[in-house]
Design a protein around this motif. Sequence first.
Motif, PDB file in Angstrom:
ATOM      1  N   ALA A 140       0.855  -1.190   0.000  1.00 56.20           N
ATOM      2  CA  ALA A 140       0.000   0.000   0.000  1.00 56.20           C
ATOM      3  C   ALA A 140       0.886   1.234   0.000  1.00 56.20           C
ATOM      4  CB  ALA A 140      -0.915   0.007   1.226  1.00 56.20           C
ATOM      5  N   VAL A 141       0.710   2.094  -0.979  1.00 58.11           N
ATOM      6  CA  VAL A 141       1.510   3.319  -1.119  1.00 58.11           C
ATOM      7  C   VAL A 141       0.615   4.507  -0.801  1.00 58.11           C
ATOM      8  CG1 VAL A 141       2.960   4.685  -2.654  1.00 58.11           C
ATOM      9  CG2 VAL A 141       2.886   2.196  -2.915  1.00 58.11           C
ATOM     10  N   LEU A 142       1.024   5.314   0.165  1.00 57.84           N
ATOM     11  CA  LEU A 142       0.193   6.423   0.624  1.00 57.84           C
ATOM     12  C   LEU A 142       0.442   7.682  -0.205  1.00 57.84           C
ATOM     13  CD1 LEU A 142      -1.825   7.449   2.793  1.00 57.84           C
ATOM     14  CD2 LEU A 142       0.177   8.206   4.107  1.00 57.84           C
TER      15      LEU A 142
ATOM     16  N   VAL B  63      -7.030   8.951  -6.778  1.00 61.25           N
ATOM     17  CA  VAL B  63      -6.728   7.808  -5.918  1.00 61.25           C
ATOM     18  C   VAL B  63      -8.043   7.164  -5.492  1.00 61.25           C
ATOM     19  CG1 VAL B  63      -5.664   7.064  -3.763  1.00 61.25           C
ATOM     20  CG2 VAL B  63      -4.611   8.898  -5.103  1.00 61.25           C
ATOM     21  N   GLY B  64      -8.158   5.882  -5.725  1.00 57.37           N
ATOM     22  CA  GLY B  64      -9.418   5.210  -5.473  1.00 57.37           C
ATOM     23  C   GLY B  64      -9.526   4.493  -4.139  1.00 57.37           C
ATOM     24  N   HIS B  65      -8.379   4.244  -3.466  1.00 59.46           N
ATOM     25  CA  HIS B  65      -8.398   3.472  -2.233  1.00 59.46           C
ATOM     26  C   HIS B  65      -8.171   4.369  -1.018  1.00 59.46           C
ATOM     27  CE1 HIS B  65      -8.318  -0.329  -4.437  1.00 59.46           C
ATOM     28  NE2 HIS B  65      -7.358   0.185  -5.186  1.00 59.46           N
ATOM     29  N   GLY B  66      -8.800   3.996   0.109  1.00 60.74           N
ATOM     30  CA  GLY B  66      -8.614   4.704   1.366  1.00 60.74           C
ATOM     31  C   GLY B  66      -7.664   3.962   2.286  1.00 60.74           C
ATOM     32  N   LEU B  67      -7.621   4.391   3.554  1.00 60.59           N
ATOM     33  CA  LEU B  67      -6.703   3.791   4.516  1.00 60.59           C
ATOM     34  C   LEU B  67      -7.053   2.347   4.844  1.00 60.59           C
ATOM     35  CD1 LEU B  67      -6.044   6.694   7.052  1.00 60.59           C
ATOM     36  CD2 LEU B  67      -4.618   5.928   5.146  1.00 60.59           C
ATOM     37  N   SER B  68      -8.202   1.876   4.409  1.00 60.65           N
ATOM     38  CA  SER B  68      -8.546   0.467   4.615  1.00 60.65           C
ATOM     39  C   SER B  68      -7.539  -0.454   3.920  1.00 60.65           C
ATOM     40  CB  SER B  68      -9.958   0.172   4.103  1.00 60.65           C
ATOM     41  OG  SER B  68     -10.058   0.465   2.712  1.00 60.65           O
ATOM     42  N   ALA B  69      -6.807   0.087   2.931  1.00 61.53           N
ATOM     43  CA  ALA B  69      -5.769  -0.710   2.255  1.00 61.53           C
ATOM     44  C   ALA B  69      -4.669  -1.127   3.219  1.00 61.53           C
ATOM     45  CB  ALA B  69      -5.175   0.075   1.090  1.00 61.53           C
ATOM     46  N   PHE B  70      -4.478  -0.362   4.300  1.00 60.61           N
ATOM     47  CA  PHE B  70      -3.463  -0.697   5.296  1.00 60.61           C
ATOM     48  C   PHE B  70      -3.801  -1.995   6.024  1.00 60.61           C
ATOM     49  CE2 PHE B  70      -1.450   3.705   6.368  1.00 60.61           C
ATOM     50  CZ  PHE B  70      -1.212   3.905   5.025  1.00 60.61           C
ATOM     51  N   GLU B  71      -5.073  -2.337   6.082  1.00 57.07           N
ATOM     52  CA  GLU B  71      -5.523  -3.450   6.918  1.00 57.07           C
ATOM     53  C   GLU B  71      -5.030  -4.798   6.422  1.00 57.07           C
ATOM     54  OE1 GLU B  71      -9.746  -3.101   7.095  1.00 57.07           O
ATOM     55  OE2 GLU B  71      -9.697  -1.117   8.070  1.00 57.07           O
ATOM     56  N   THR B  72      -4.734  -4.902   5.134  1.00 53.60           N
ATOM     57  CA  THR B  72      -4.272  -6.176   4.566  1.00 53.60           C
ATOM     58  C   THR B  72      -2.893  -6.070   3.928  1.00 53.60           C
ATOM     59  OG1 THR B  72      -5.456  -5.669   2.502  1.00 53.60           O
ATOM     60  CG2 THR B  72      -6.622  -6.994   4.147  1.00 53.60           C
ATOM     61  N   ALA B  73      -2.269  -4.897   3.979  1.00 52.23           N
ATOM     62  CA  ALA B  73      -0.972  -4.706   3.326  1.00 52.23           C
ATOM     63  C   ALA B  73       0.150  -5.384   4.100  1.00 52.23           C
ATOM     64  CB  ALA B  73      -0.675  -3.220   3.171  1.00 52.23           C
ATOM     65  N   ASP B  74       1.055  -6.024   3.346  1.00 54.01           N
ATOM     66  CA  ASP B  74       2.271  -6.580   3.954  1.00 54.01           C
ATOM     67  C   ASP B  74       3.327  -5.498   4.125  1.00 54.01           C
ATOM     68  OD1 ASP B  74       1.434  -9.420   3.911  1.00 54.01           O
ATOM     69  OD2 ASP B  74       1.438  -9.088   1.740  1.00 54.01           O
ATOM     70  N   THR B  75       3.333  -4.529   3.220  1.00 50.06           N
ATOM     71  CA  THR B  75       4.258  -3.400   3.266  1.00 50.06           C
ATOM     72  C   THR B  75       3.474  -2.116   3.030  1.00 50.06           C
ATOM     73  OG1 THR B  75       6.176  -4.670   2.501  1.00 50.06           O
ATOM     74  CG2 THR B  75       6.246  -2.292   2.158  1.00 50.06           C
ATOM     75  N   ILE B  76       3.750  -1.099   3.835  1.00 53.64           N
ATOM     76  CA  ILE B  76       3.143   0.222   3.660  1.00 53.64           C
ATOM     77  C   ILE B  76       4.254   1.207   3.357  1.00 53.64           C
ATOM     78  CG2 ILE B  76       1.938   2.103   4.828  1.00 53.64           C
ATOM     79  CD1 ILE B  76       0.491  -0.091   6.473  1.00 53.64           C
ATOM     80  N   VAL B  77       4.122   1.943   2.259  1.00 60.14           N
ATOM     81  CA  VAL B  77       5.147   2.887   1.833  1.00 60.14           C
ATOM     82  C   VAL B  77       4.599   4.315   1.912  1.00 60.14           C
ATOM     83  CG1 VAL B  77       6.739   3.570   0.002  1.00 60.14           C
ATOM     84  CG2 VAL B  77       6.089   1.152   0.267  1.00 60.14           C
ATOM     85  N   ILE B  78       5.355   5.173   2.585  1.00 57.60           N
ATOM     86  CA  ILE B  78       5.031   6.601   2.624  1.00 57.60           C
ATOM     87  C   ILE B  78       6.102   7.318   1.813  1.00 57.60           C
ATOM     88  CG2 ILE B  78       4.532   8.586   4.099  1.00 57.60           C
ATOM     89  CD1 ILE B  78       4.061   6.618   6.392  1.00 57.60           C
ATOM     90  N   PRO B  79       5.815   7.663   0.551  1.00 55.58           N
ATOM     91  CA  PRO B  79       6.830   8.248  -0.320  1.00 55.58           C
ATOM     92  C   PRO B  79       6.881   9.770  -0.159  1.00 55.58           C
ATOM     93  CG  PRO B  79       4.876   7.733  -1.583  1.00 55.58           C
ATOM     94  CD  PRO B  79       4.560   7.408  -0.152  1.00 55.58           C
ATOM     95  N   SER B  80       7.689  10.210   0.755  1.00 51.35           N
ATOM     96  CA  SER B  80       7.831  11.623   1.095  1.00 51.35           C
ATOM     97  C   SER B  80       6.652  12.075   1.963  1.00 51.35           C
ATOM     98  CB  SER B  80       7.960  12.499  -0.152  1.00 51.35           C
ATOM     99  OG  SER B  80       8.399  13.794   0.221  1.00 51.35           O
ATOM    100  N   TRP B  81       6.729  13.311   2.426  1.00 54.27           N
ATOM    101  CA  TRP B  81       5.713  13.873   3.307  1.00 54.27           C
ATOM    102  C   TRP B  81       5.896  15.378   3.286  1.00 54.27           C
ATOM    103  CZ3 TRP B  81       1.453  11.781   4.664  1.00 54.27           C
ATOM    104  CH2 TRP B  81       0.689  12.263   5.727  1.00 54.27           C
ATOM    105  N   ILE B  82       5.028  16.075   3.975  1.00 53.94           N
ATOM    106  CA  ILE B  82       5.173  17.520   4.090  1.00 53.94           C
ATOM    107  C   ILE B  82       6.152  17.816   5.219  1.00 53.94           C
ATOM    108  CG2 ILE B  82       3.993  19.709   4.453  1.00 53.94           C
ATOM    109  CD1 ILE B  82       3.200  18.210   1.891  1.00 53.94           C
ATOM    110  N   ARG B  83       7.252  18.448   4.883  1.00 57.41           N
ATOM    111  CA  ARG B  83       8.299  18.692   5.873  1.00 57.41           C
ATOM    112  C   ARG B  83       7.759  19.484   7.063  1.00 57.41           C
ATOM    113  NH1 ARG B  83      14.177  21.369   4.390  1.00 57.41           N
ATOM    114  NH2 ARG B  83      14.964  21.621   6.530  1.00 57.41           N
TER     115      ARG B  83
ATOM    116  N   ARG C  46       0.169  -5.650  13.600  1.00 55.62           N
ATOM    117  CA  ARG C  46      -0.145  -6.976  13.045  1.00 55.62           C
ATOM    118  C   ARG C  46       0.992  -7.500  12.170  1.00 55.62           C
ATOM    119  NH1 ARG C  46      -1.110  -6.851   7.864  1.00 55.62           N
ATOM    120  NH2 ARG C  46      -1.779  -4.855   6.973  1.00 55.62           N
ATOM    121  N   GLY C  47       2.113  -6.742  12.073  1.00 52.40           N
ATOM    122  CA  GLY C  47       3.298  -7.251  11.392  1.00 52.40           C
ATOM    123  C   GLY C  47       3.618  -6.651  10.055  1.00 52.40           C
ATOM    124  N   ALA C  48       2.915  -5.604   9.625  1.00 51.73           N
ATOM    125  CA  ALA C  48       3.226  -4.968   8.342  1.00 51.73           C
ATOM    126  C   ALA C  48       4.562  -4.234   8.422  1.00 51.73           C
ATOM    127  CB  ALA C  48       2.119  -3.994   7.948  1.00 51.73           C
ATOM    128  N   ARG C  49       5.269  -4.207   7.312  1.00 52.94           N
ATOM    129  CA  ARG C  49       6.536  -3.492   7.192  1.00 52.94           C
ATOM    130  C   ARG C  49       6.230  -2.056   6.800  1.00 52.94           C
ATOM    131  NH1 ARG C  49      10.422  -6.447   2.990  1.00 52.94           N
ATOM    132  NH2 ARG C  49       8.772  -5.817   1.566  1.00 52.94           N
TER     133      ARG C  49
END
Length: 319
Positions: free
Chosen positions: A5-7, A59-79, A97-100
Motif C-alpha cells: 500500500a503506497v500512501l 486515488v481510489g483506495h482509502g486507509l482500509s488498504a493498510f488493513e491487509t498490506a504486507d508493506t506500507i510505503v510513505i513516499p515523502s511527506w510535508i516537511r 499486526r506485522g506490516a513493514r
Amino acid sequence: MHSVAVLAFEGISPFHLSVPSLVFGRVGAGRAPGRAYDVRVCAEQPGTLGTPAGFDIHVGHGLSAFETADTIVIPSWIRGAGISPELRTALCGAHARGARIVGLCLGAWAIAASGLADGREITTHWHSADELARAYPAIRVRADALWSDLGDIITSAGVAAALDCCLHLVRHDLGSRAATDLARALVTAPHRSGSQAQYIPVAVPDAADDDPVEHAMVWARTHLGDPIDLDRWAGVALMSRRTFTRRFRDRTGTSPQQWLLSQRADRARLLLETTDDTMDRIAAETGFGTAVSLRHHFHRILGTSPAAHRALFRRAAVA
C-alpha cells in the motif's frame, strides 16, 4: 502475492509516488506466475489530489488498504508536518499486526510522528535531518546513510536513494537476481553495499571526476576471490595506506576492510541463490578462504547462515 500500500496525499511529488509503484509494480522475477507484488495507491481521503507538477491524480483506495498490506510505503511527506489521528491509528494498527512500514525521503516525518520509531534510528534527506531530530528528540536521525533497515521500519534518504531502498526490499523478498534484473531494466545501480539491519553509506563519486577511491572499489570488486592486501589496494588508488584509509572512510563512511567484507558477502549471496557450488568453492571465489570463514562473516553481516539463505531462495524458486 505480497501486498504493498503506497500512501498519497495532497501536494505529493509525482516522482516520489512513482518510485515504489515503478519498482514493486515491475517485479515478476520469474519466481511465480504473474506479478510478485500487488501495489495499491491509497489516501486518507480517496479522490482527486493535487500535485506540484501541474496535473492532478485520482486515488481510489482509502486507509482500509493498510488493513491487509504486507508493506506500507510513505513516499515523502510535508516537511515539518505531523499526521492525523486516523493515519496514526492506521499505521500503528498495521505495524502491530506485522506490516513493514517504509518511509522514503521525508516520509520519515510521518513515521516519526506516529511514535513507531521512538528510541530507534531512522534516515531521512540530509537537508531535513537536523530539523527532524529537533522535532522528535526521542529518535536518532541519521543523515549519513542512503537507507536504514530495522526490519519492521525502513527509511531512506532523498530522491534517488528511494530507488536504492526499494531495490533493497526486492532483494530481501525475492533475492539478488530479481533485484539485479530489475535494476538493469531501470538503468540504475543494483546494489550499493549493505543489507537488512545495517546501513548503506553514501557512495556517489564527485561529478565527472576520476575518483581514485572509486577506481580502487571497482578493482576490488573484480578481485574478490584474491587476497587483497591493504597496501596493494591503496597502491591501485596511487595513495599511501594511511591516506587511502582516510579517503575511503570519507568517501563511504566505513573502513576499507568492512566494505570489502560486505562486497564478499553480497557476492556469496548471489552465488548461493544462483548456483549449486559447494560452500568451499563459494568461499574461495569470494575471498573468504574457508567455509568456516564464509559462515562466520555471512551470518554476522546478513543475519543468517549460507545454507539457510540458499534453502530459502531454492524454495522460492519452485514456489
